[in-house]
Design a protein around this motif. Structure first.
Motif, short mmCIF file in Angstrom:
data_model
loop_
_atom_site.label_atom_id
_atom_site.label_comp_id
_atom_site.label_asym_id
_atom_site.label_seq_id
_atom_site.Cartn_x
_atom_site.Cartn_y
_atom_site.Cartn_z
N GLN A 93 0.94 -1.02 -0.03
CA GLN A 93 0.01 -0.03 -0.04
C GLN A 93 0.69 1.26 0.06
O GLN A 93 0.41 2.30 -0.37
CB GLN A 93 -0.91 -0.12 1.19
N ARG A 94 1.98 1.17 0.49
CA ARG A 94 2.83 2.38 0.64
C ARG A 94 3.78 2.18 -0.53
O ARG A 94 4.62 3.54 -0.83
CB ARG A 94 3.87 2.20 1.83
N GLY A 95 3.68 1.48 -1.70
CA GLY A 95 4.32 1.57 -2.83
C GLY A 95 5.50 0.51 -3.08
O GLY A 95 6.27 0.63 -3.96
N LEU A 96 5.89 -0.27 -1.66
CA LEU A 96 7.15 -0.96 -1.92
C LEU A 96 6.72 -1.98 -2.65
O LEU A 96 5.83 -2.67 -2.86
CB LEU A 96 7.42 -1.35 -0.44
N VAL A 97 7.86 -2.65 -3.41
CA VAL A 97 7.82 -3.68 -4.24
C VAL A 97 8.90 -4.71 -4.04
O VAL A 97 8.50 -5.95 -4.24
CB VAL A 97 7.90 -3.29 -5.79
N SER A 98 9.70 -4.25 -3.15
CA SER A 98 10.63 -5.52 -2.69
C SER A 98 11.58 -4.86 -1.83
O SER A 98 11.59 -3.76 -1.38
CB SER A 98 11.59 -5.85 -3.94
N ALA A 99 12.09 -5.94 -1.16
CA ALA A 99 13.19 -5.69 0.02
C ALA A 99 14.33 -6.67 -0.17
O ALA A 99 13.93 -7.89 -0.26
CB ALA A 99 12.30 -5.55 1.38
N GLY A 108 11.75 4.49 -6.87
CA GLY A 108 12.90 3.67 -6.88
C GLY A 108 13.26 3.44 -5.63
O GLY A 108 12.41 2.70 -4.79
N ASP A 109 14.59 3.64 -5.17
CA ASP A 109 14.98 3.27 -3.68
C ASP A 109 14.45 3.91 -2.85
O ASP A 109 13.98 5.17 -2.96
CB ASP A 109 16.51 3.98 -3.62
N HIS A 110 13.76 3.23 -1.75
CA HIS A 110 12.82 3.87 -0.76
C HIS A 110 13.63 4.06 0.51
O HIS A 110 13.17 5.26 1.12
CB HIS A 110 11.68 3.03 -0.59
N GLY A 111 14.59 3.46 0.85
CA GLY A 111 15.27 3.58 2.01
C GLY A 111 15.89 2.26 2.38
O GLY A 111 15.83 1.28 1.86
N LEU A 112 16.68 2.43 3.60
CA LEU A 112 17.47 1.36 4.21
C LEU A 112 16.94 0.99 5.71
O LEU A 112 16.59 2.28 6.40
CB LEU A 112 18.92 1.71 4.20
N CYS A 113 16.86 -0.25 5.95
CA CYS A 113 16.85 -0.57 7.38
C CYS A 113 18.04 -1.49 7.85
O CYS A 113 18.53 -2.05 7.07
CB CYS A 113 15.32 -0.96 7.67
N GLN A 114 17.90 -1.52 9.13
CA GLN A 114 19.10 -2.37 9.49
C GLN A 114 18.60 -3.40 10.65
O GLN A 114 18.84 -3.13 12.04
CB GLN A 114 20.23 -1.61 10.16
N ALA A 161 24.24 -17.76 16.66
CA ALA A 161 24.79 -16.61 15.88
C ALA A 161 23.95 -15.40 15.76
O ALA A 161 22.77 -15.64 15.94
CB ALA A 161 25.10 -17.08 14.51
N ARG A 162 24.54 -14.30 15.29
CA ARG A 162 23.98 -13.03 15.25
C ARG A 162 24.13 -12.64 13.83
O ARG A 162 25.19 -12.65 13.13
CB ARG A 162 24.33 -11.98 16.05
N GLY A 163 23.05 -12.18 13.24
CA GLY A 163 23.12 -11.46 11.56
C GLY A 163 22.93 -10.12 11.93
O GLY A 163 21.71 -9.89 12.16
N ALA A 164 23.52 -9.24 11.22
CA ALA A 164 23.20 -7.84 11.17
C ALA A 164 23.20 -7.50 9.65
O ALA A 164 24.18 -7.79 8.86
CB ALA A 164 24.31 -6.87 11.61
N ALA A 165 21.85 -7.12 9.24
CA ALA A 165 21.78 -6.79 7.96
C ALA A 165 21.53 -5.26 7.33
O ALA A 165 21.22 -4.70 8.30
CB ALA A 165 20.64 -7.61 7.43
N LEU A 166 21.79 -5.09 6.24
CA LEU A 166 21.57 -3.75 5.69
C LEU A 166 20.37 -4.15 4.62
O LEU A 166 20.66 -4.93 3.82
CB LEU A 166 22.71 -3.02 5.17
N VAL A 167 19.24 -3.55 4.69
CA VAL A 167 18.25 -4.01 3.68
C VAL A 167 17.73 -2.86 2.85
O VAL A 167 17.45 -1.95 3.52
CB VAL A 167 16.88 -4.63 4.43
N ALA A 168 17.81 -2.91 1.58
CA ALA A 168 17.16 -1.90 0.71
C ALA A 168 15.84 -2.20 0.30
O ALA A 168 15.61 -3.28 0.10
CB ALA A 168 18.18 -1.74 -0.38
N GLN A 169 15.12 -1.15 0.46
CA GLN A 169 13.92 -1.39 -0.21
C GLN A 169 13.45 -0.57 -1.14
O GLN A 169 14.12 0.51 -1.48
CB GLN A 169 12.67 -0.91 1.27
#
Length: 148
Positions: free
Chosen positions: A87-93, A122-128, A108-116
């Motif tokens: 609904q916000r227009g995001l098509v992938s992450a 186009g690019d919406h932003g990043l989350c971690q 284990a621990r995983g720390a990711a940088l995710v592009a939306q």
């Protein structure tokens, strides 16, 4: 003849012993887990994403915390989240960077940088996001699971 065979066997055993045995990569199964997890998130596939979590689990975000004990309720929550994203227009992450750290032999621990990606902008932003992943020996086909 016997002496020659024995000495050549000994020599080859010594030669093999002097070569270092490569150690297995302790993060290899985690990398496979997150690659498949990333593919499910890229498609906003609620069923697939929910399947990667070990239950019970706790998910925390800026929107609050939610705990899940049943796969169906986790799947429904993911479906609501993905509907909201669409609904916000995001098509992938997609994970663009992942750092894995073995905290113990089985955790284990995983720390990711995710592009939306947004359809309109186009690019919406990043989350971690941060993930915890225990190793489960009873799950031979997927020894690591995401717990939160």
């Amino acid at each position: 003849m016997y002496a020659e065979t024995t000495s050549s066997m000994r020599a080859s055993a010594r030669a093999r012993a002097s070569q270092p045995v490569p150690k297995p990569d302790p993060t290899a199964d985690l990398q496979c887990l997150f690659k498949a997890y990333d593919a499910a998130w890229f498609d906003f596939d609620a069923d697939a994403v929910a399947g990667f979590y070990d239950l019970p689990c706790l998910l925390s975000s800026l929107g609050g915390n939610a705990s899940f004990t049943a796969r169906g309720e986790l799947r429904a929550a993911m479906a609501r989240l993905f509907t909201h994203y669409r609904q916000r227009g995001l098509v992938s992450a997609s994970i663009v960077d992942l750092k894995l750290r073995i905290l113990a032999g089985d955790f284990a621990r995983g720390a990711a940088l995710v592009a939306q990606q947004c359809a309109r902008h186009g690019d919406h932003g990043l989350c971690q996001p941060l993930y915890a992943a225990p190793r489960r020996q009873t799950l031979a086909h997927r020894p690591c699971r995401v717990v939160g």
